[in-house]
Design a protein around this motif. Sequence first.
Motif, PDB file in Angstrom:
ATOM      1  N   LEU A 199       5.062 -15.228  -6.236  1.00 54.34           N
ATOM      2  CA  LEU A 199       5.406 -15.875  -7.495  1.00 54.34           C
ATOM      3  C   LEU A 199       6.834 -16.406  -7.428  1.00 54.34           C
ATOM      4  O   LEU A 199       7.778 -15.652  -7.141  1.00 54.34           O
ATOM      5  CB  LEU A 199       5.266 -14.881  -8.645  1.00 54.34           C
ATOM      6  N   THR A 200       6.999 -17.705  -7.687  1.00 54.75           N
ATOM      7  CA  THR A 200       8.311 -18.358  -7.579  1.00 54.75           C
ATOM      8  C   THR A 200       8.517 -19.273  -8.782  1.00 54.75           C
ATOM      9  O   THR A 200       8.735 -20.479  -8.633  1.00 54.75           O
ATOM     10  CB  THR A 200       8.423 -19.160  -6.268  1.00 54.75           C
ATOM     11  N   GLY A 201       8.412 -18.720  -9.976  1.00 59.16           N
ATOM     12  CA  GLY A 201       8.579 -19.507 -11.187  1.00 59.16           C
ATOM     13  C   GLY A 201       9.926 -20.217 -11.226  1.00 59.16           C
ATOM     14  O   GLY A 201      10.912 -19.757 -10.666  1.00 59.16           O
ATOM     15  N   GLY A 202       9.949 -21.329 -11.916  1.00 53.62           N
ATOM     16  CA  GLY A 202      11.174 -22.118 -12.033  1.00 53.62           C
ATOM     17  C   GLY A 202      10.813 -23.581 -12.165  1.00 53.62           C
ATOM     18  O   GLY A 202      11.118 -24.223 -13.168  1.00 53.62           O
ATOM     19  N   ILE A 205       6.373 -22.441 -14.986  1.00 58.04           N
ATOM     20  CA  ILE A 205       6.521 -21.045 -15.394  1.00 58.04           C
ATOM     21  C   ILE A 205       5.823 -20.074 -14.438  1.00 58.04           C
ATOM     22  O   ILE A 205       6.263 -18.945 -14.248  1.00 58.04           O
ATOM     23  CB  ILE A 205       6.013 -20.858 -16.842  1.00 58.04           C
ATOM     24  N   GLY A 206       4.739 -20.528 -13.802  1.00 58.29           N
ATOM     25  CA  GLY A 206       4.012 -19.648 -12.883  1.00 58.29           C
ATOM     26  C   GLY A 206       3.852 -20.232 -11.501  1.00 58.29           C
ATOM     27  O   GLY A 206       2.873 -19.944 -10.797  1.00 58.29           O
ATOM     28  N   HIS A 207       4.806 -21.043 -11.087  1.00 61.85           N
ATOM     29  CA  HIS A 207       4.755 -21.672  -9.764  1.00 61.85           C
ATOM     30  C   HIS A 207       4.595 -20.602  -8.683  1.00 61.85           C
ATOM     31  O   HIS A 207       5.210 -19.534  -8.744  1.00 61.85           O
ATOM     32  CB  HIS A 207       6.030 -22.474  -9.532  1.00 61.85           C
ATOM     33  N   ALA A 208       3.764 -20.910  -7.678  1.00 58.59           N
ATOM     34  CA  ALA A 208       3.502 -19.961  -6.589  1.00 58.59           C
ATOM     35  C   ALA A 208       3.817 -20.589  -5.248  1.00 58.59           C
ATOM     36  O   ALA A 208       3.577 -21.783  -5.020  1.00 58.59           O
ATOM     37  CB  ALA A 208       2.049 -19.513  -6.600  1.00 58.59           C
ATOM     38  N   ALA A 209       4.349 -19.765  -4.348  1.00 55.35           N
ATOM     39  CA  ALA A 209       4.368 -20.074  -2.922  1.00 55.35           C
ATOM     40  C   ALA A 209       3.244 -19.259  -2.275  1.00 55.35           C
ATOM     41  O   ALA A 209       2.764 -18.283  -2.853  1.00 55.35           O
ATOM     42  CB  ALA A 209       5.716 -19.709  -2.312  1.00 55.35           C
ATOM     43  N   ALA A 250      17.802 -20.275  -8.271  1.00 56.72           N
ATOM     44  CA  ALA A 250      17.855 -18.934  -7.672  1.00 56.72           C
ATOM     45  C   ALA A 250      16.779 -18.773  -6.612  1.00 56.72           C
ATOM     46  O   ALA A 250      17.028 -18.203  -5.534  1.00 56.72           O
ATOM     47  CB  ALA A 250      17.697 -17.874  -8.760  1.00 56.72           C
ATOM     48  N   HIS A 251      15.572 -19.285  -6.876  1.00 57.20           N
ATOM     49  CA  HIS A 251      14.498 -19.197  -5.881  1.00 57.20           C
ATOM     50  C   HIS A 251      14.814 -20.028  -4.643  1.00 57.20           C
ATOM     51  O   HIS A 251      14.492 -19.620  -3.514  1.00 57.20           O
ATOM     52  CB  HIS A 251      13.162 -19.629  -6.489  1.00 57.20           C
ATOM     53  N   ARG A 252      15.442 -21.180  -4.818  1.00 55.92           N
ATOM     54  CA  ARG A 252      15.803 -21.982  -3.647  1.00 55.92           C
ATOM     55  C   ARG A 252      16.795 -21.243  -2.753  1.00 55.92           C
ATOM     56  O   ARG A 252      16.661 -21.246  -1.522  1.00 55.92           O
ATOM     57  CB  ARG A 252      16.381 -23.337  -4.080  1.00 55.92           C
TER      58      ARG A 252
END
Length: 293
Positions: A199-202, A205-209, A250-252
């Motif tokens: 899970l990589t929201g941003g 809201i619920g973006h996934a890798a 933050a996820h990047r």
Amino acid sequence: MTTASGDRLRRPARLRSVDLGPIRVSYVPDGAVQLVPHGWFPETTEETWARHPEYVDDTGHLAGSLGGLLIEYGERALLVDAGFGPDAWPATPGNPIGVIRGGALLDNLVALGRKPEEIEAVAFTHLHVDHLGWAWHPAPGSDKPAFAHADYLLTEPEWSNPELAEAEGTSREILDVLRPRVRTVADGNEIFPGVRVQLTGGHTIGHAAYVVEAAGRRLIAFGDALHSPIQIARPEWWAAPDHDRTLSTAHRHRLIKELSQPDTLGFGIHFADVPFGHVETHDGQPEWHPIDA
């Protein structure tokens, strides 16, 4: 600067494959999108792109790829994202997206030796239309779905907030077509041999890798967490449609650290003709190193 040869940064991606032990992953092209550099990355300026002409094509756009990632394990096959579908949109004034066109994904699956009906599931990174195309369009010459036997996998936060997808242009009609086949998944779930959800929201809201691991190697299909390899050195550059800019940034930062680890590859679905690569650091700055898949 990304170490890509020739014009690969200025053209959409072609068919490319990588083997991780018993698992083969292949980029399946569907089409292309042109992005307005400053419009798509609002933290940049015209001067930014004047310093990086290697990313800008002859029309003044960033070249983006559209397609999916085919993951094969023996006779089994999973698809991550489903391209834009058999459609084309013109550029409109003020829109950071220029011309966008799709339609080639099914033919390219066949070129890879896979019929669409052999796909057991389509795992979506998120609910934007350029990732859903062939999952809601019927197969050519038919009123039936192209992926006749596939479940559609989405994270629960993504599927539970349809109004956010609608606000970004995914119509209720599209969501209604998907609904009967949707199965929600959670962070860490294994959805296919060697493939798990991250899970990589941003961006949404619920973006996934999707993380693929086999034979001591790892590949991270990171969806729209990154749109261009230039962001590897500039993770603070958020994209115009990011739902939560702070979280996506933050996820990047975390993703770039992961991609710098040994035996770790990345897959960028929009990354021009450099979709597979890894991150190396030179003079304290991370860079995207595409591989010749």
